[in-house]
Design an enzyme around this catalytic site. Structure first.
Site, PDB file in Angstrom:
ATOM      1  N   HIS A  93       0.848  -1.197   0.000  1.00 29.01           N
ATOM      2  CA  HIS A  93       0.000   0.000   0.000  1.00 29.01           C
ATOM      3  C   HIS A  93       0.885   1.248   0.000  1.00 29.01           C
ATOM      4  CE1 HIS A  93      -2.923   3.013   1.176  1.00 29.01           C
ATOM      5  NE2 HIS A  93      -3.853   2.156   0.787  1.00 29.01           N
ATOM      6  N   GLU A 165      -4.046   2.130  -7.448  1.00 32.34           N
ATOM      7  CA  GLU A 165      -4.460   3.246  -6.607  1.00 32.34           C
ATOM      8  C   GLU A 165      -3.592   4.465  -6.907  1.00 32.34           C
ATOM      9  OE1 GLU A 165      -6.598   1.819  -2.865  1.00 32.34           O
ATOM     10  OE2 GLU A 165      -4.483   1.778  -2.385  1.00 32.34           O
TER      11      GLU A 165
HETATM   12  C1  PEP Z   1      -6.844   3.347   0.156  1.00 33.96           C
HETATM   13  O1  PEP Z   1      -6.077   4.033   0.826  1.00 33.96           O
HETATM   14  O2  PEP Z   1      -6.596   2.156  -0.060  1.00 33.96           O
HETATM   15  C2  PEP Z   1      -8.057   3.969  -0.384  1.00 33.96           C
HETATM   16  C3  PEP Z   1      -8.556   3.497  -1.479  1.00 33.96           C
HETATM   17  O3  PEP Z   1      -8.571   4.999   0.337  1.00 33.96           O
HETATM   18  P1  PEP Z   1      -9.843   5.899  -0.038  1.00 33.96           P
HETATM   19  O4  PEP Z   1     -10.936   5.001  -0.532  1.00 33.96           O
HETATM   20  O5  PEP Z   1     -10.211   6.577   1.247  1.00 33.96           O
HETATM   21  O6  PEP Z   1      -9.398   6.859  -1.091  1.00 33.96           O
END
Ligand code: PEP
Length: 245
Positions: A93, A165
């Site tokens: 992450h 992400e």
């Molecule tokens: C994350 O940090 O994995 C994430 C997706 O956070 P958020 O949905 O709050 O953007």
């Protein structure tokens, strides 16, 4: 088609709050065609696990160690996660990469170690805003994939998941704003192809970054988005239930 929806509770809840949220959520989401994974922090795993066992929800962890047994003070063995009923583990992450200086070599070892224990790694990759602005997004993602997946062997396509992400789109980051579903889809198509070349399998690619009950459908209806990793919106039972439904 069934989607993979992963709740990342991060380090936002006490054990008591985790128990309450898991119970509330299990009560609202009795049936779903999707696979739903709840990832509490380590300390809450053994409490939340038994609640999920009575449901169709699956237990996940937010990290795991590079080895089964080692002199690694403070780390948690994937062997023990498996014993607690953990089926998925989030690895790499961006918060761990940035704040805990986890690099791709460590993440690569964690992936291999999870696989040995038959835990499905969810490898997180994503570019920073500067890389995006420099037009380096795909180059950067390709590198993260190559380093993270170096020497990784999987038997079936469902043995590993990639979570895309974009760091600048994660809700807790300063000035975060969601990526458009169309752009996310286009990048995920690239990730899918790149990962397939490395792994020789067509693994699932899920999206994360400010996904909530209002925008979930627009992401999940894209052909290259196999699910979502949800942070902030997974901390409210009703919001995450709406994403799941
Ligand atoms: C994350 O940090 O994995 C994430 C997706 O956070 P958020 O949905 O709050 O953007």
């Amino acid at each position: 088609m069934s989607k993979l929806l992963v709740a990342n509770w991060k380090m936002q809840l006490t054990i008591k709050e985790s128990l309450t949220l898991a119970a509330q959520f299990a009560k609202i989401v009795k049936t779903t065609k999707n696979e739903v994974v709840i990832c509490p922090d380590y300390s809450a795993l053994s409490f939340v696990g038994p609640i999920l066992k009575k449901t169709k929800l699956t237990l996940g962890a937010q990290d795991s160690a590079t080895d089964n047994r080692a002199a690694l003070t403070g780390e948690v063995s994937p062997l023990n996660l498996k014993a607690l009923g953990v089926k998925y583990v989030i690895l790499g992450h961006s918060e761990r990469r940035e704040h805990l200086h986890e690099n791709s070599a460590i993440i690569n070892r964690k992936i291999k170690s999870a696989l040995v224990n038959k835990i499905i790694p969810i490898l997180c990759i994503g570019e920073k805003l500067t890389e995006r602005e420099d037009g380096q997004t795909k180059l950067f993602l390709n590198e993260e994939l190559h380093h993270g997946l170096k020497g990784v062997k999987i038997k079936t396509a469902s043995d590993l998941v990639i979570a895309y992400e974009p760091i600048w789109a994660i809700s807790t980051n300063k000035n975060a704003k969601p990526m458009s579903p169309q752009e996310a889809d286009e990048i995920q198509k690239f990730i899918r192809a790149s990962a397939a070349k490395i792994l020789k399998k067509n693994v699932r690619v899920i999206y994360g970054g400010s996904v909530d009950e209002k925008n979930a459908v627009s992401y999940l209806s894209q052909p290259n988005i196999d699910g979502a990793l949800v942070g902030g919106a997974s901390l409210k039972a009703n919001s995450f239930a709406a994403v799941v439904k």
